[in-house]
Design an enzyme around this catalytic site. Structure first.
Site, mmCIF file in Angstrom:
data_model
loop_
_atom_site.group_PDB
_atom_site.id
_atom_site.type_symbol
_atom_site.label_atom_id
_atom_site.label_comp_id
_atom_site.label_asym_id
_atom_site.label_seq_id
_atom_site.Cartn_x
_atom_site.Cartn_y
_atom_site.Cartn_z
ATOM 1 N N GLU A 140 0.815 -1.222 0.000
ATOM 2 C CA GLU A 140 0.000 0.000 0.000
ATOM 3 C C GLU A 140 0.846 1.269 0.000
ATOM 4 O OE1 GLU A 140 -3.788 2.140 2.193
ATOM 5 O OE2 GLU A 140 -2.632 0.658 3.326
ATOM 6 N N GLU A 237 -12.686 2.853 3.585
ATOM 7 C CA GLU A 237 -11.762 3.207 4.654
ATOM 8 C C GLU A 237 -11.865 4.706 4.928
ATOM 9 O OE1 GLU A 237 -7.273 2.099 6.100
ATOM 10 O OE2 GLU A 237 -7.519 3.115 4.187
#
Length: 257
Positions: A140, A237
């Site tokens: 990520e 998120e």
């Protein structure tokens, strides 16, 4: 019109009124979710979560490798690979979710070439462990707004690393909010390489709340993902700024999901 994406609730930040994480998982199921995700696992009720997953039939789209260790610092490489192996073992009872890896911080005095080479070496070792276990690793990229010295803050660089490692068990997690913080263009950074993206997360600019509360053009973003051929789930998120039911209603309407 193509089918709507499946949505994954980040129960780290959502359904908090329900209490413990396993209760949040049940609350997410009651709200219509089939998928969820959370961050670090060592402080979480793993056995209770496994029971809740079995009860609800839900799946996990991602859990962070814990503890976080650098992929660019050779002094932390062994600890990083050990963290991957321990996370694989700990989350097996949760259905072997994908495991999220961050890069760690830049090393002062180290060249770009050395950073890249060290990252590839560490990720190859981690990917070997993931291949043995049949688990996906998700690398990520983050952003300099939150982490000024973070090594991996570029989607292009993240995809370059995934390509260099060359493992089917290493893919990129593309977070629209992190990418927007770095002024990236979705169509440009993902063009020709969306097959290397295994998960997408969303939140609106500037304050990381639900889509529809900020400045991002979500109709364009979602159409771009569809046009490029992304077929995975969308992870929510974000920090809710509205009561959960209203937050989800706005999010689903905004994303067309």
């Amino acid at each position: 019109m193509s089918a709507a994406y499946a949505l994954s609730s980040c129960i780290e930040w959502q359904f908090t009124d329900a209490g413990a994480l396993d209760a949040r998982l049940r609350a997410a199921k009651a709200a219509g979710f089939e998928l969820a995700e959370f961050h670090l696992w060592r402080d979480k009720p793993i056995a209770a979560l496994a029971e809740a997953l079995a009860e609800t039939g839900m799946g996990l789209t991602g859990v962070c490798v814990d503890p976080r260790r650098s992929i660019v610092d050779p002094a932390e490489r062994a600890e990083m690979v050990t963290a991957v192996r321990e996370t694989i073992a700990a989350t097996r009872c949760l259905g072997k979710p994908a495991l999220i890896v961050a890069s760690g911080f830049r090393i002062e005095g180290m060249s770009e070439e050395e950073h890249f080479a060290n990252a590839v070496t560490a990720l190859r070792e981690a990917a070997d462990a993931a291949e043995e276990a049949g688990v996906m690793l998700l690398l990520e990229p983050l952003n300099t707004r939150l982490f000024a010295a973070m090594y991996l803050v570029s989607t292009k660089l993240g995809l370059d690393l995934v390509e260099a490692v060359g493992s089917p068990n290493l893919r990129l997690l593309y977070d629209v909010w992190h990418s927007a913080c770095m002024d990236e263009d979705i169509a440009e950074v993902l063009a020709g390489r969306v097959h290397l993206i295994a998960h997408v997360q969303v939140a609106d600019m500037d304050d990381r709340h639900e889509p529809g509360t900020g400045t991002l053009d979500w109709a364009k973003a979602m159409q771009t993902l569809r046009d490029l051929g992304y077929r995975g789930a969308i992870g929510l998120e974000y920090f809710p700024s509205l009561p959960m039911a209203a937050s989800l209603s706005l999010t689903r309407q905004t994303l067309g999901c």
